[in-house]
Design a protein around this motif. Structure first.
Motif, PDB file in Angstrom:
ATOM      1  N   ILE A  76       3.835   4.239   5.699  1.00 24.84           N
ATOM      2  CA  ILE A  76       3.063   3.927   4.496  1.00 24.84           C
ATOM      3  C   ILE A  76       2.757   5.162   3.655  1.00 24.84           C
ATOM      4  O   ILE A  76       2.376   5.026   2.485  1.00 24.84           O
ATOM      5  CB  ILE A  76       1.746   3.196   4.832  1.00 24.84           C
ATOM      6  CG1 ILE A  76       0.766   4.110   5.575  1.00 24.84           C
ATOM      7  CG2 ILE A  76       2.013   1.921   5.605  1.00 24.84           C
ATOM      8  CD1 ILE A  76      -0.619   3.493   5.739  1.00 24.84           C
ATOM      9  N   MET A  77       2.938   6.357   4.214  1.00 28.34           N
ATOM     10  CA  MET A  77       2.616   7.569   3.478  1.00 28.34           C
ATOM     11  C   MET A  77       3.802   8.026   2.634  1.00 28.34           C
ATOM     12  O   MET A  77       4.962   7.853   3.026  1.00 28.34           O
ATOM     13  CB  MET A  77       2.205   8.676   4.446  1.00 28.34           C
ATOM     14  CG  MET A  77       0.851   8.463   5.102  1.00 28.34           C
ATOM     15  SD  MET A  77      -0.524   8.540   3.917  1.00 28.34           S
ATOM     16  CE  MET A  77      -0.481  10.286   3.476  1.00 28.34           C
ATOM     17  N   PRO A  78       3.540   8.649   1.470  1.00 26.07           N
ATOM     18  CA  PRO A  78       4.636   9.222   0.682  1.00 26.07           C
ATOM     19  C   PRO A  78       5.386  10.276   1.479  1.00 26.07           C
ATOM     20  O   PRO A  78       4.813  10.949   2.345  1.00 26.07           O
ATOM     21  CB  PRO A  78       3.916   9.842  -0.522  1.00 26.07           C
ATOM     22  CG  PRO A  78       2.608   9.123  -0.594  1.00 26.07           C
ATOM     23  CD  PRO A  78       2.237   8.802   0.821  1.00 26.07           C
ATOM     24  N   VAL A 109       0.837  -1.201   0.000  1.00 27.46           N
ATOM     25  CA  VAL A 109       0.000   0.000   0.000  1.00 27.46           C
ATOM     26  C   VAL A 109       0.872   1.251   0.000  1.00 27.46           C
ATOM     27  O   VAL A 109       0.512   2.273  -0.608  1.00 27.46           O
ATOM     28  CB  VAL A 109      -0.994  -0.016   1.186  1.00 27.46           C
ATOM     29  CG1 VAL A 109      -0.331   0.380   2.506  1.00 27.46           C
ATOM     30  CG2 VAL A 109      -2.171   0.910   0.902  1.00 27.46           C
ATOM     31  N   GLN A 110       2.043   1.194   0.655  1.00 28.55           N
ATOM     32  CA  GLN A 110       2.962   2.328   0.616  1.00 28.55           C
ATOM     33  C   GLN A 110       3.430   2.588  -0.814  1.00 28.55           C
ATOM     34  O   GLN A 110       3.473   3.744  -1.272  1.00 28.55           O
ATOM     35  CB  GLN A 110       4.155   2.062   1.533  1.00 28.55           C
ATOM     36  CG  GLN A 110       5.069   3.264   1.741  1.00 28.55           C
ATOM     37  CD  GLN A 110       6.116   3.423   0.655  1.00 28.55           C
ATOM     38  OE1 GLN A 110       6.492   2.444   0.009  1.00 28.55           O
ATOM     39  NE2 GLN A 110       6.578   4.642   0.451  1.00 28.55           N
ATOM     40  N   GLU A 111       3.763   1.526  -1.538  1.00 26.45           N
ATOM     41  CA  GLU A 111       4.220   1.678  -2.920  1.00 26.45           C
ATOM     42  C   GLU A 111       3.099   2.224  -3.804  1.00 26.45           C
ATOM     43  O   GLU A 111       3.340   3.074  -4.671  1.00 26.45           O
ATOM     44  CB  GLU A 111       4.718   0.341  -3.457  1.00 26.45           C
ATOM     45  CG  GLU A 111       6.015  -0.132  -2.797  1.00 26.45           C
ATOM     46  CD  GLU A 111       6.451  -1.502  -3.271  1.00 26.45           C
ATOM     47  OE1 GLU A 111       5.650  -2.187  -3.952  1.00 26.45           O
ATOM     48  OE2 GLU A 111       7.595  -1.901  -2.956  1.00 26.45           O
ATOM     49  N   ARG A 112       1.893   1.755  -3.567  1.00 27.55           N
ATOM     50  CA  ARG A 112       0.768   2.245  -4.368  1.00 27.55           C
ATOM     51  C   ARG A 112       0.506   3.714  -4.102  1.00 27.55           C
ATOM     52  O   ARG A 112       0.279   4.496  -5.043  1.00 27.55           O
ATOM     53  CB  ARG A 112      -0.482   1.412  -4.085  1.00 27.55           C
ATOM     54  CG  ARG A 112      -1.653   1.799  -4.982  1.00 27.55           C
ATOM     55  CD  ARG A 112      -2.874   0.922  -4.754  1.00 27.55           C
ATOM     56  NE  ARG A 112      -3.930   1.288  -5.679  1.00 27.55           N
ATOM     57  CZ  ARG A 112      -5.156   0.767  -5.672  1.00 27.55           C
ATOM     58  NH1 ARG A 112      -5.472  -0.181  -4.782  1.00 27.55           N
ATOM     59  NH2 ARG A 112      -6.080   1.159  -6.546  1.00 27.55           N
ATOM     60  N   LEU A 113       0.535   4.119  -2.838  1.00 30.62           N
ATOM     61  CA  LEU A 113       0.318   5.527  -2.508  1.00 30.62           C
ATOM     62  C   LEU A 113       1.408   6.406  -3.109  1.00 30.62           C
ATOM     63  O   LEU A 113       1.127   7.510  -3.602  1.00 30.62           O
ATOM     64  CB  LEU A 113       0.272   5.711  -0.991  1.00 30.62           C
ATOM     65  CG  LEU A 113      -1.031   5.338  -0.300  1.00 30.62           C
ATOM     66  CD1 LEU A 113      -0.874   5.427   1.218  1.00 30.62           C
ATOM     67  CD2 LEU A 113      -2.178   6.233  -0.773  1.00 30.62           C
ATOM     68  N   ILE A 142       3.108   5.887  -5.872  1.00 29.68           N
ATOM     69  CA  ILE A 142       2.854   6.002  -7.309  1.00 29.68           C
ATOM     70  C   ILE A 142       1.677   6.937  -7.585  1.00 29.68           C
ATOM     71  O   ILE A 142       1.726   7.798  -8.486  1.00 29.68           O
ATOM     72  CB  ILE A 142       2.590   4.609  -7.914  1.00 29.68           C
ATOM     73  CG1 ILE A 142       3.864   3.768  -7.867  1.00 29.68           C
ATOM     74  CG2 ILE A 142       2.081   4.727  -9.348  1.00 29.68           C
ATOM     75  CD1 ILE A 142       3.651   2.309  -8.226  1.00 29.68           C
ATOM     76  N   GLU A 143       0.611   6.789  -6.805  1.00 29.98           N
ATOM     77  CA  GLU A 143      -0.572   7.629  -6.993  1.00 29.98           C
ATOM     78  C   GLU A 143      -0.251   9.105  -6.766  1.00 29.98           C
ATOM     79  O   GLU A 143      -0.714   9.982  -7.498  1.00 29.98           O
ATOM     80  CB  GLU A 143      -1.690   7.181  -6.048  1.00 29.98           C
ATOM     81  CG  GLU A 143      -2.255   5.797  -6.327  1.00 29.98           C
ATOM     82  CD  GLU A 143      -3.183   5.770  -7.526  1.00 29.98           C
ATOM     83  OE1 GLU A 143      -3.810   6.803  -7.834  1.00 29.98           O
ATOM     84  OE2 GLU A 143      -3.281   4.713  -8.163  1.00 29.98           O
TER      85      GLU A 143
END
Length: 226
Positions: free
Chosen positions: A176-178, A145-149, A151-152
């Motif tokens: 987990i946050m950018p 979820v960290q990687e997805r956030l 990228i988003e």
């Protein structure tokens, strides 16, 4: 009864304004019982009322609500006019990654609906509010979820904000946050009202711009004494 795709087509024909999608992700685990969950319930009602008072924001804003404990429930995107805040109850554990992924999936689906109907849209806002720690998340789920956030955020597909109240595990949220969007600790749960006033103010500000514009939102600190 209209199916959802036809219903969307009718709504977009009646209101072709650009859309400002907002995903609100709320922790409803057991530790939110009492004052915190009551503050969230009151603030969701106030959020709807405040956005509804702004004619342009009312036409443009759409909201989805994701609630989570050890499981996830969600209320799909609807106009502010039709948004009926549910009465949330607090119980169970905490699984953050599933809730975040659910909200991002809802946003992806909604943006596709906009594109299919020729509706422009603003960069979505997602707001996560929790007082807990990811006790039901595996390390792999948190990494994913960290990687997805990341990228988003880097792709400007969403502006994702995380806030922790009272006993929230801010170090875990930070992981987990950018890096450009660290979580904020807002302290006392009574400041939840101020947080949602900041959100309604942000929606109104975005709604007066044009899709694709870069906007500097007001500081949440200006609202925490609300």
């Amino acid at each position: 009864m209209l199916n959802s795709s036809l219903d969307d087509s009718v709504q977009f024909a009646e209101n072709p304004e650009p859309r400002c999608p907002v995903a609100v992700i709320v922790d409803v685990s057991g530790s939110m019982q009492g004052t915190p969950i009551q503050a969230v319930n009151n603030s969701l009602v106030q959020f709807r009322e405040e956005v509804s008072r702004d004619m342009l924001a009312m036409l443009r804003a759409e909201i989805a609500l994701v609630t989570f404990n050890h499981d996830v429930e969600w209320y799909d995107f609807t106009s502010i006019r039709d948004f009926a805040p549910p009465m949330l109850r607090a119980y169970g554990g905490t699984k953050i990654s599933l809730a975040v992924n659910t909200a991002l999936d809802l946003l992806d689906t909604r943006k596709q609906v906009y594109r299919e109907n020729g509706i422009s849209y603003f960069r979505p806002i997602a707001l996560l509010l929790t007082d807990g720690r990811p006790e039901h998340d595996t390390p792999e789920e948190l990494v994913n979820v960290q990687e997805r956030l990341m990228i988003e955020e880097e792709s400007r597909h969403v502006a994702f904000f995380a806030f922790g109240v009272e006993g929230a595990d801010i170090p875990s949220l930070t992981r987990i946050m950018p890096a450009n969007r660290p979580p904020r600790h807002i302290g006392d749960s009574m400041q939840i009202a101020g947080l949602f006033q900041w959100l309604s103010n942000s929606v109104a500000k975005i709604s007066t711009s044009n899709p694709g514009d870069r906007i500097r939102l007001d500081s949440v600190d200006d609202f925490l004494d609300y």
